[in-house]
Design a protein around this motif. Structure first.
Motif, mmCIF file in Angstrom:
data_model
loop_
_atom_site.group_PDB
_atom_site.id
_atom_site.type_symbol
_atom_site.label_atom_id
_atom_site.label_comp_id
_atom_site.label_asym_id
_atom_site.label_seq_id
_atom_site.Cartn_x
_atom_site.Cartn_y
_atom_site.Cartn_z
ATOM 1 N N LEU A 1 0.825 -1.213 0.000
ATOM 2 C CA LEU A 1 0.000 0.000 0.000
ATOM 3 C C LEU A 1 0.858 1.261 0.000
ATOM 4 C CD1 LEU A 1 -2.883 -0.903 2.458
ATOM 5 C CD2 LEU A 1 -3.070 -0.517 0.004
ATOM 6 N N ASN A 2 2.031 1.197 0.605
ATOM 7 C CA ASN A 2 2.904 2.371 0.722
ATOM 8 C C ASN A 2 4.074 2.346 -0.257
ATOM 9 O OD1 ASN A 2 1.532 3.662 2.958
ATOM 10 N ND2 ASN A 2 2.154 1.875 4.120
ATOM 11 N N CYS A 3 4.057 1.433 -1.211
ATOM 12 C CA CYS A 3 5.148 1.283 -2.173
ATOM 13 C C CYS A 3 5.192 2.486 -3.122
ATOM 14 C CB CYS A 3 4.940 0.000 -2.978
ATOM 15 S SG CYS A 3 6.221 -0.287 -4.201
ATOM 16 N N LYS A 4 6.384 3.047 -3.293
ATOM 17 C CA LYS A 4 6.561 4.208 -4.184
ATOM 18 C C LYS A 4 7.023 3.799 -5.585
ATOM 19 C CE LYS A 4 5.867 7.196 -0.860
ATOM 20 N NZ LYS A 4 4.490 7.411 -0.535
ATOM 21 N N HIS A 5 7.304 2.498 -5.774
ATOM 22 C CA HIS A 5 7.817 2.028 -7.067
ATOM 23 C C HIS A 5 6.752 2.148 -8.155
ATOM 24 C CE1 HIS A 5 10.154 -0.253 -9.917
ATOM 25 N NE2 HIS A 5 9.151 -1.090 -10.075
ATOM 26 N N GLU A 6 7.137 2.680 -9.303
ATOM 27 C CA GLU A 6 6.248 2.777 -10.463
ATOM 28 C C GLU A 6 6.459 1.529 -11.307
ATOM 29 O OE1 GLU A 6 3.492 3.820 -13.001
ATOM 30 O OE2 GLU A 6 3.972 5.235 -11.397
ATOM 31 N N PHE A 7 5.460 0.654 -11.343
ATOM 32 C CA PHE A 7 5.595 -0.612 -12.055
ATOM 33 C C PHE A 7 5.623 -0.448 -13.572
ATOM 34 C CE2 PHE A 7 4.321 -2.218 -7.987
ATOM 35 C CZ PHE A 7 5.043 -3.384 -7.870
ATOM 36 N N ALA A 8 4.973 0.570 -14.074
ATOM 37 C CA ALA A 8 4.923 0.769 -15.525
ATOM 38 C C ALA A 8 5.103 2.251 -15.837
ATOM 39 C CB ALA A 8 3.592 0.258 -16.074
ATOM 40 N N PRO A 9 6.327 2.777 -15.679
ATOM 41 C CA PRO A 9 6.535 4.196 -15.956
ATOM 42 C C PRO A 9 6.234 4.536 -17.411
ATOM 43 C CG PRO A 9 8.634 3.081 -15.556
ATOM 44 C CD PRO A 9 7.541 2.090 -15.305
ATOM 45 N N ASP B 1 1.911 2.598 -31.633
ATOM 46 C CA ASP B 1 3.129 2.846 -32.414
ATOM 47 C C ASP B 1 4.383 2.992 -31.556
ATOM 48 O OD1 ASP B 1 1.654 2.868 -34.825
ATOM 49 O OD2 ASP B 1 1.090 4.956 -34.475
ATOM 50 N N SER B 2 4.236 2.927 -30.248
ATOM 51 C CA SER B 2 5.389 3.072 -29.350
ATOM 52 C C SER B 2 6.305 1.857 -29.446
ATOM 53 C CB SER B 2 4.913 3.198 -27.904
ATOM 54 O OG SER B 2 4.129 4.336 -27.712
ATOM 55 N N PRO B 3 7.603 2.081 -29.236
ATOM 56 C CA PRO B 3 8.506 0.931 -29.184
ATOM 57 C C PRO B 3 8.214 0.098 -27.937
ATOM 58 C CG PRO B 3 9.665 2.952 -28.584
ATOM 59 C CD PRO B 3 8.290 3.351 -29.018
ATOM 60 N N ALA B 4 8.575 -1.152 -27.973
ATOM 61 C CA ALA B 4 8.354 -2.031 -26.823
ATOM 62 C C ALA B 4 9.116 -1.493 -25.620
ATOM 63 C CB ALA B 4 8.830 -3.439 -27.147
ATOM 64 N N PRO B 5 8.478 -1.467 -24.433
ATOM 65 C CA PRO B 5 9.170 -0.943 -23.256
ATOM 66 C C PRO B 5 10.299 -1.858 -22.771
ATOM 67 C CG PRO B 5 6.919 -1.596 -22.708
ATOM 68 C CD PRO B 5 7.088 -1.778 -24.171
ATOM 69 N N LEU B 6 10.235 -3.127 -23.090
ATOM 70 C CA LEU B 6 11.278 -4.074 -22.709
ATOM 71 C C LEU B 6 11.926 -4.586 -23.985
ATOM 72 C CD1 LEU B 6 12.582 -5.593 -20.338
ATOM 73 C CD2 LEU B 6 10.883 -7.378 -20.684
ATOM 74 N N LYS B 7 13.211 -4.410 -24.077
ATOM 75 C CA LYS B 7 13.912 -4.776 -25.308
ATOM 76 C C LYS B 7 14.832 -5.979 -25.103
ATOM 77 C CE LYS B 7 13.826 -0.087 -27.090
ATOM 78 N NZ LYS B 7 12.450 -0.009 -27.108
ATOM 79 N N ALA B 8 14.949 -6.770 -26.132
ATOM 80 C CA ALA B 8 15.858 -7.917 -26.110
ATOM 81 C C ALA B 8 17.295 -7.415 -26.247
ATOM 82 C CB ALA B 8 15.524 -8.862 -27.254
ATOM 83 N N ASP B 9 18.237 -8.210 -25.748
ATOM 84 C CA ASP B 9 19.646 -7.848 -25.913
ATOM 85 C C ASP B 9 20.115 -8.239 -27.315
ATOM 86 O OD1 ASP B 9 20.194 -10.610 -25.908
ATOM 87 O OD2 ASP B 9 20.986 -10.612 -23.865
ATOM 88 N N LYS B 10 21.406 -8.101 -27.579
ATOM 89 C CA LYS B 10 21.926 -8.372 -28.926
ATOM 90 C C LYS B 10 21.760 -9.828 -29.343
ATOM 91 C CE LYS B 10 26.623 -9.027 -27.300
ATOM 92 N NZ LYS B 10 27.992 -8.615 -27.370
ATOM 93 N N ASN B 11 21.541 -10.728 -28.376
ATOM 94 C CA ASN B 11 21.326 -12.147 -28.686
ATOM 95 C C ASN B 11 19.844 -12.519 -28.759
ATOM 96 O OD1 ASN B 11 24.137 -12.726 -28.665
ATOM 97 N ND2 ASN B 11 24.070 -12.706 -26.428
ATOM 98 N N GLY B 12 18.976 -11.502 -28.671
ATOM 99 C CA GLY B 12 17.541 -11.746 -28.734
ATOM 100 C C GLY B 12 16.946 -12.246 -27.424
ATOM 101 N N LYS B 13 17.698 -12.143 -26.342
ATOM 102 C CA LYS B 13 17.235 -12.602 -25.027
ATOM 103 C C LYS B 13 16.706 -11.419 -24.221
ATOM 104 C CE LYS B 13 18.844 -16.807 -25.582
ATOM 105 N NZ LYS B 13 18.037 -17.960 -25.667
ATOM 106 N N LYS C 1 1.554 7.176 -21.697
ATOM 107 C CA LYS C 1 1.986 7.713 -22.996
ATOM 108 C C LYS C 1 2.183 6.626 -24.050
ATOM 109 C CE LYS C 1 4.289 11.549 -20.690
ATOM 110 N NZ LYS C 1 3.652 11.321 -19.419
ATOM 111 N N LEU C 2 2.000 5.378 -23.673
ATOM 112 C CA LEU C 2 2.193 4.250 -24.582
ATOM 113 C C LEU C 2 1.072 4.196 -25.622
ATOM 114 C CD1 LEU C 2 4.179 1.851 -24.858
ATOM 115 C CD2 LEU C 2 2.559 0.502 -23.556
ATOM 116 N N THR C 3 1.450 4.042 -26.889
ATOM 117 C CA THR C 3 0.472 3.931 -27.977
ATOM 118 C C THR C 3 0.775 2.671 -28.783
ATOM 119 O OG1 THR C 3 1.790 5.097 -29.635
ATOM 120 C CG2 THR C 3 0.426 6.462 -28.179
#
Length: 71
Positions: free
Chosen positions: A30-38, A46-58, A42-44
């Motif tokens: 209830l008192n957590c200040k963490h933003e789970f989805a910053p 056409d927005s890029p994915a918020p989580l991106k794979a590394d150079k190996n696709g992982k 503003k996400l549409t």
């Protein structure tokens, strides 16, 4: 209504516990200040994915207990 809200809160507690490796209380959540989805408001289609794979696709894998906030 109250049961639904509390049920949703409990699922967030489980998520936070899984990602931090810590026990999370009802009051902690209830008192957590963490933003789970910053920037979610503003996400549409056409927005890029918020989580991106590394150079190996992982994608990052949670590593409980190594950081206070995993994401």
């Amino acid at each position: 209504m109250k049961r639904g809200v509390e049920g949703s809160l409990v699922t967030s507690m489980g998520r936070m516990a899984a990602h931090t490796g810590q026990e999370i209380s009802f009051n902690d959540m209830l008192n957590c200040k963490h933003e789970f989805a910053p920037g979610l408001d503003k996400l549409t289609d056409d927005s890029p994915a918020p989580l991106k794979a590394d150079k190996n696709g992982k994608y990052p894998v949670p590593n409980p207990g190594t950081k206070p906030q995993e994401y």
